[in-house]
Design a protein around this motif. Structure first.
Motif, PDB file in Angstrom:
ATOM      1  N   CYS A  21       0.735  -1.029   0.045  1.00 47.61           N
ATOM      2  CA  CYS A  21      -0.046  -0.062  -0.459  1.00 47.61           C
ATOM      3  C   CYS A  21       0.715   1.161   0.123  1.00 47.61           C
ATOM      4  N   LEU A  22       1.811   1.215   0.317  1.00 44.61           N
ATOM      5  CA  LEU A  22       2.293   2.295   0.683  1.00 44.61           C
ATOM      6  C   LEU A  22       3.383   2.216  -0.586  1.00 44.61           C
ATOM      7  N   TYR A  23       3.926   1.659  -1.000  1.00 46.86           N
ATOM      8  CA  TYR A  23       4.211   1.286  -2.673  1.00 46.86           C
ATOM      9  C   TYR A  23       3.490   2.608  -3.554  1.00 46.86           C
ATOM     10  N   MET A  24       2.540   1.769  -3.585  1.00 46.80           N
ATOM     11  CA  MET A  24       1.796   2.400  -4.299  1.00 46.80           C
ATOM     12  C   MET A  24       1.023   4.079  -3.901  1.00 46.80           C
ATOM     13  N   LEU A  25       1.150   4.120  -2.935  1.00 52.83           N
ATOM     14  CA  LEU A  25       1.197   5.562  -2.829  1.00 52.83           C
ATOM     15  C   LEU A  25       2.106   6.860  -2.949  1.00 52.83           C
ATOM     16  N   TYR A  26       3.153   6.027  -2.926  1.00 52.03           N
ATOM     17  CA  TYR A  26       5.079   6.379  -3.331  1.00 52.03           C
ATOM     18  C   TYR A  26       4.637   6.672  -5.218  1.00 52.03           C
ATOM     19  N   ALA A  27       4.284   5.098  -5.379  1.00 53.94           N
ATOM     20  CA  ALA A  27       4.667   5.728  -7.360  1.00 53.94           C
ATOM     21  C   ALA A  27       3.281   6.400  -7.391  1.00 53.94           C
ATOM     22  N   LYS A  28       2.275   6.870  -7.144  1.00 50.33           N
ATOM     23  CA  LYS A  28       1.255   7.785  -7.262  1.00 50.33           C
ATOM     24  C   LYS A  28       1.670   8.618  -6.849  1.00 50.33           C
ATOM     25  N   LYS A  29       2.172   9.192  -5.869  1.00 43.92           N
ATOM     26  CA  LYS A  29       2.859  10.229  -5.863  1.00 43.92           C
ATOM     27  C   LYS A  29       4.006  10.986  -6.668  1.00 43.92           C
ATOM     28  N   THR A  30       4.615   9.787  -6.880  1.00 43.01           N
ATOM     29  CA  THR A  30       5.713  10.533  -8.237  1.00 43.01           C
ATOM     30  C   THR A  30       5.915  10.692  -9.481  1.00 43.01           C
ATOM     31  N   GLY A  31       4.372   9.864  -9.721  1.00 43.90           N
ATOM     32  CA  GLY A  31       4.016   9.621 -10.828  1.00 43.90           C
ATOM     33  C   GLY A  31       4.686   8.741 -11.749  1.00 43.90           C
ATOM     34  N   ASN A  32       5.372   7.929 -10.810  1.00 44.16           N
ATOM     35  CA  ASN A  32       6.066   6.444 -11.372  1.00 44.16           C
ATOM     36  C   ASN A  32       4.453   5.366 -11.242  1.00 44.16           C
ATOM     37  N   PHE A  33       3.769   5.420 -11.599  1.00 41.13           N
ATOM     38  CA  PHE A  33       2.555   4.444 -11.658  1.00 41.13           C
ATOM     39  C   PHE A  33       2.682   3.621 -13.154  1.00 41.13           C
ATOM     40  N   SER A  34       2.576   2.326 -12.848  1.00 40.48           N
ATOM     41  CA  SER A  34       2.359   1.140 -14.090  1.00 40.48           C
ATOM     42  C   SER A  34       1.838   0.142 -13.282  1.00 40.48           C
ATOM     43  N   GLU A  35       0.763  -0.355 -13.516  1.00 37.58           N
ATOM     44  CA  GLU A  35      -0.200  -1.568 -13.125  1.00 37.58           C
ATOM     45  C   GLU A  35       0.718  -2.875 -12.905  1.00 37.58           C
ATOM     46  N   THR A  36       1.434  -3.161 -13.982  1.00 30.11           N
ATOM     47  CA  THR A  36       1.844  -4.034 -14.275  1.00 30.11           C
ATOM     48  C   THR A  36       3.399  -4.157 -14.140  1.00 30.11           C
ATOM     49  N   ALA A  37       4.379  -3.027 -13.226  1.00 33.35           N
ATOM     50  CA  ALA A  37       4.672  -2.429 -12.493  1.00 33.35           C
ATOM     51  C   ALA A  37       4.286  -2.990 -11.071  1.00 33.35           C
ATOM     52  N   ILE A  38       3.854  -2.285 -10.465  1.00 29.08           N
ATOM     53  CA  ILE A  38       2.653  -2.541  -9.083  1.00 29.08           C
ATOM     54  C   ILE A  38       2.606  -4.473  -8.781  1.00 29.08           C
ATOM     55  N   PHE A  39       1.765  -4.888  -9.911  1.00 28.33           N
ATOM     56  CA  PHE A  39       2.176  -6.017  -9.888  1.00 28.33           C
ATOM     57  C   PHE A  39       3.222  -7.182  -9.864  1.00 28.33           C
ATOM     58  N   LEU A  40       4.056  -6.648 -10.128  1.00 28.35           N
ATOM     59  CA  LEU A  40       5.477  -7.535 -10.497  1.00 28.35           C
ATOM     60  C   LEU A  40       6.319  -7.247  -9.181  1.00 28.35           C
ATOM     61  N   LYS A  41       5.613  -5.712  -8.353  1.00 29.83           N
ATOM     62  CA  LYS A  41       6.372  -5.524  -7.015  1.00 29.83           C
ATOM     63  C   LYS A  41       5.465  -6.885  -6.207  1.00 29.83           C
ATOM     64  N   ILE A  42       4.597  -6.184  -5.924  1.00 25.27           N
ATOM     65  CA  ILE A  42       3.115  -7.538  -5.658  1.00 25.27           C
ATOM     66  C   ILE A  42       3.828  -8.321  -5.377  1.00 25.27           C
ATOM     67  N   ASN A  43       3.712  -9.186  -6.385  1.00 22.37           N
ATOM     68  CA  ASN A  43       4.540 -10.506  -6.139  1.00 22.37           C
ATOM     69  C   ASN A  43       5.495 -10.917  -6.001  1.00 22.37           C
TER      70      ASN A  43
END
Length: 201
Positions: A21-43
């Motif tokens: 959750c913290l990683y997703m918030l950080y990604a949105k804040k920095t503009g580096n938001f990618s659904e694929t990247a989020i999925f890989l990070k969580i996995n």
């Protein structure tokens, strides 16, 4: 023991969920938001791996792991009982680490010391039978193995011999190992073997 293991497993996943959750918030804040990247990070975060010493109940699974990883190997083409006897002999004199993930063994390595200086401040190690079913597992196992041997002396030299039929050479090169030589007819006739090394000074 199983009850404690389940509690630890639950707490582990709760902590990782919070990290995600913290990683997703950080990604949105920095503009580096990618659904694929989020999925890989969580996995990656949710992989529940334990690296530990081999146990008596591990050997049958180890045989299967080594047969998968080493498609051509003089030892791991033997009958199961012979392989188990060999691995047990190795574990008597050298640490044998395994990686357990969801009750399955997904990695293993034998840490064999084959030399040292007179005062023991510098030691030579060979990582034997290093097997892993994914790069994530390989990286974690390699780091744990390096940390293990580094604690035992001031400086360390690690060597691996990789047959040309194995696909792991690039993995080691990408993790700080260098090619130090080529051996001919080492494991099998007309087959090259790469000598890789890494110094921890």
């Amino acid at each position: 023991d199983n009850y404690i293991h389940e509690i630890f497993f639950f707490l582990h996943h709760c902590m990782l969920l919070a990290c995600c959750c913290l990683y997703m918030l950080y990604a949105k804040k920095t503009g580096n938001f990618s659904e694929t990247a989020i999925f890989l990070k969580i996995n990656s975060l949710l992989r529940y791996m334990i690296i530990r010493s081999v146990q008596e109940t591990d050997y049958e699974q180890l045989v299967k792991l080594y047969r998968i990883f080493f498609s051509k190997h003089n030892i791991f083409q033997r009958p199961d009982n012979s392989i188990i006897e060999y691995l047990k002999d190795q574990a008597k004199t050298s640490p044998l680490l395994v990686v357990e993930e969801r009750s399955s063994l997904v990695g293993a390595v034998v840490l064999h010391q084959f030399g040292q200086t007179t005062n023991g401040s510098h030691r030579l190690w060979k990582f034997r039978h290093f097997a892993f079913l994914s790069d994530d597992v390989g990286v974690q196992l390699l780091k744990t193995a390096e940390d293990h041997v580094k604690k035992l002396s001031k400086t360390v030299k690690i060597e691996l011999t990789i047959a040309e039929t194995e696909s792991s050479k690039e993995f080691y090169l990408s993790n700080g190992y260098v090619e130090e030589g080529i051996l001919k007819d080492h494991y099998r006739p007309r087959e090259k073997c790469y000598l890789l090394g890494k110094s921890l000074l």
